[in-house]
Scaffold this motif. Sequence first.
Motif, short mmCIF file in Angstrom:
data_model
loop_
_atom_site.label_atom_id
_atom_site.label_comp_id
_atom_site.label_asym_id
_atom_site.label_seq_id
_atom_site.Cartn_x
_atom_site.Cartn_y
_atom_site.Cartn_z
N ASP A 83 0.74 -1.06 0.04
CA ASP A 83 -0.16 -0.32 0.34
C ASP A 83 0.96 1.72 0.10
OD1 ASP A 83 -1.60 1.97 0.27
OD2 ASP A 83 -2.76 1.04 1.54
N ARG A 92 0.19 4.36 -0.21
CA ARG A 92 -0.07 5.17 0.33
C ARG A 92 -0.14 6.17 1.80
NH1 ARG A 92 -6.99 6.09 -0.49
NH2 ARG A 92 -6.86 6.44 -3.48
N VAL A 93 0.61 4.88 2.48
CA VAL A 93 1.79 5.06 3.93
C VAL A 93 3.15 4.10 4.17
CG1 VAL A 93 -0.79 4.34 4.73
CG2 VAL A 93 0.40 2.58 5.01
N ASP A 94 3.50 4.55 4.88
CA ASP A 94 4.46 4.33 5.18
C ASP A 94 4.64 2.42 5.26
OD1 ASP A 94 6.85 3.23 7.53
OD2 ASP A 94 7.54 4.64 5.99
N ALA A 153 3.78 1.14 8.92
CA ALA A 153 2.82 1.46 9.04
C ALA A 153 2.11 0.43 9.92
CB ALA A 153 1.63 2.37 8.29
N GLN A 197 -4.08 1.14 9.38
CA GLN A 197 -3.67 2.13 8.12
C GLN A 197 -3.48 1.82 7.07
OE1 GLN A 197 -0.47 3.58 10.44
NE2 GLN A 197 -1.04 5.04 11.43
N LYS A 198 -3.45 0.49 7.15
CA LYS A 198 -2.94 -0.57 5.01
C LYS A 198 -4.59 -0.63 4.78
CE LYS A 198 1.46 -1.26 6.23
NZ LYS A 198 2.40 -2.60 6.12
N ALA A 210 -9.54 1.98 4.10
CA ALA A 210 -8.31 1.18 5.37
C ALA A 210 -9.21 1.25 7.01
CB ALA A 210 -6.86 2.00 5.77
#
Length: 244
Positions: free
Chosen positions: A114, A116-118, A121, A125-126, A217
């Motif tokens: 994903d 969009r996130v670290d 994470a 959040q994923k 998420a």
Amino acid sequence: MVGMPPAPLTVRAAAVAATGVLVVTSFTGCSDIANAFNGLQQNAVSTPAPGPSASTAAMPFDSKFTYDGSVSLSSDVAEGLEVRLDVWAADPKRTLEWTPQNDKTFGFAVNVYDHRVDEKAVLTQKRRVYLSMVSITSQVSQSTIGAPQQPTMSPFQFSADPRTLVPTDTLRSDRGLLLNSYQGGLLVPQTTIHQLPGDTYGITLQFALQIWVEGTANTDSSFAQQTVYEVLPIAISDPTVSAR
């Protein structure tokens, strides 16, 4: 996430069937997995090599494998959400040494990212992706001219529910095996394509990954099902040319 060798990897499990879906208990070692694959592959459909009277012609084949025998196939299943299929030659490790007669062993892994996130994470959040089924079919390309036509065949087949291939503590749900967990995705360390018709100059593996993708998420109501298709053509070498 699961990577490709040579880095050490934790073996989940793997299974293969000549037809249909194979449900097995979990394996714990590479040797167990190899024995399961190779034993069951003996039942796969095979086609005899062409007779000595057949004339053959050298044919080009657009192989996706690199020189060192690896490839990474990527599919975007949502904006910024990538499912990646890594495939590598295991034995022989260079596909230039894959011939119709010898055993051709490869491994593969399925992971999700994903963007969009670290990468570090937390899972909430994923956008989660679950893998519910992995299927592989195959088709050979033959160069024989004037020989009797052989029936359509799939010399290598694989079909498995990944939930049956991993330890019971691996994250999963009724949607399948969770790919983007700290435990990593699905790893099949090795499986073998056995003898092919003598005039084979290429084999195409056709992967179908049935997945559930989370739209938002940490929102169970946002999942949607889809199938990811990947095609992997692999050149098969002529041993008579290699020996010159």
